[in-house]
Design a protein around this motif. Sequence first.
Motif, PDB file in Angstrom:
ATOM      1  N   ILE A 271       0.837  -1.207   0.000  1.00 37.70           N
ATOM      2  CA  ILE A 271       0.000   0.000   0.000  1.00 37.70           C
ATOM      3  C   ILE A 271       0.866   1.250   0.000  1.00 37.70           C
ATOM      4  N   ILE A 272       1.921   1.261   0.824  1.00 38.59           N
ATOM      5  CA  ILE A 272       2.815   2.427   0.885  1.00 38.59           C
ATOM      6  C   ILE A 272       3.482   2.655  -0.468  1.00 38.59           C
TER       7      ILE A 272
ATOM      8  N   ALA B  28     -15.736   0.617   4.576  1.00 38.50           N
ATOM      9  CA  ALA B  28     -14.396   0.108   4.881  1.00 38.50           C
ATOM     10  C   ALA B  28     -13.836   0.766   6.141  1.00 38.50           C
ATOM     11  N   HIS B  29     -14.006   2.083   6.244  1.00 38.40           N
ATOM     12  CA  HIS B  29     -13.509   2.810   7.420  1.00 38.40           C
ATOM     13  C   HIS B  29     -14.190   2.318   8.697  1.00 38.40           C
TER      14      HIS B  29
ATOM     15  N   TYR C 288      -9.192  -2.028   3.051  1.00 35.44           N
ATOM     16  CA  TYR C 288      -9.073  -0.833   2.232  1.00 35.44           C
ATOM     17  C   TYR C 288      -8.765  -1.158   0.772  1.00 35.44           C
ATOM     18  N   SER C 289      -7.927  -2.142   0.526  1.00 32.86           N
ATOM     19  CA  SER C 289      -7.490  -2.430  -0.840  1.00 32.86           C
ATOM     20  C   SER C 289      -8.545  -3.185  -1.631  1.00 32.86           C
TER      21      SER C 289
ATOM     22  N   ASP D 159      -9.899   2.586  -6.555  1.00 34.14           N
ATOM     23  CA  ASP D 159      -8.722   3.402  -6.877  1.00 34.14           C
ATOM     24  C   ASP D 159      -7.432   2.645  -6.589  1.00 34.14           C
ATOM     25  N   VAL D 160      -7.394   1.968  -5.439  1.00 34.35           N
ATOM     26  CA  VAL D 160      -6.201   1.204  -5.078  1.00 34.35           C
ATOM     27  C   VAL D 160      -6.022   0.015  -6.020  1.00 34.35           C
ATOM     28  N   LYS D 161      -7.128  -0.665  -6.349  1.00 33.40           N
ATOM     29  CA  LYS D 161      -7.026  -1.807  -7.260  1.00 33.40           C
ATOM     30  C   LYS D 161      -6.566  -1.359  -8.653  1.00 33.40           C
TER      31      LYS D 161
END
Length: 310
Positions: A45-46, A242-243, A287-288, A293-295
């Motif tokens: 993620i980072i 998710a949050h 989150y992922s 967006d992350v995917k």
Amino acid sequence: MAHVNESVVSEFVLLGLSSSWDLQLFLFAVFSMVYVASVLGNLLIIVIISSDSHLNSPMYFLLSNLSFIDICQSNFATPKMLLDFFVENKTISFEGCMAQIFLLHSFVGSEMMLLVAMASDRFIAICKPLCYSTIMNRRLCIIFVSISWAVGILHSVSHLAFTVGLPFCGPNEVDSFFCDLPLVIELACMDTYEMEIMTLTNSGLISLGCFLALMISYAIILITVWRRSSAGSSKALSTLTAHITVVILFFGPCIYFYIWPFSRLSVDKFLSVFYTVCTPMLNPIIYSLRNEDVKSAIRRLRNRHLNWKN
């Protein structure tokens, strides 16, 4: 209370999760996979957020810092726990024990405050969208992260300042796989009632305070989203889910331990495992896997890597 360490105990014995060799081998296999997945997932993620210009927003800046804290939390006790599965006498030095207490409460306190900062980011983005870019700039994000670490460290130091000075003169067995503050305090050769109240007050205030602030913020956000009916609101609702999932899974065991810190049941040891070993893995999973967006960023990173190889 004495300020000079009167200890004659130089090390503590960690009783671990089980004395059964077969069960220890099984737990080693399971927690090794969880540990590797947690560290690699958060590291991914980072890397993705820092290398993808599409994720150059306050929410993802805060998310990358949350991943960093989770990596730290994964490493404060888990590697030793994995090694101790193959050791008959599971010991830790007095200094190492105090270091574990300091690190755990620093990381947990920082993560609590960072989750509040992430909730504030979503609150402004959804409830005050026209002012979002003006309010949530990089400077404010850095301030949020700095405050999170400062609160976490101060929270930890306030515990450690009293614990280090306690007289440990006999019993040294900690019924856990790491130095859990309430269990260590109980080993002191003195009446620890005042210490227990101080621990409960200190930890309870920060955990319950952050949890209530988060629940109030998300309640307002959910009401705002519910009143809208657009694709943007649907995406916002997915992000909020998710949050909220992370908040409940993170604060659930935390509040339980802080409300009843000195009344331990057998199941508490395994809740400690979930809290310290499994919780850091929630960030990349929740989150992922739920974030388009992350995917998409992962797919772009993979394509760049394939193009570079070709």
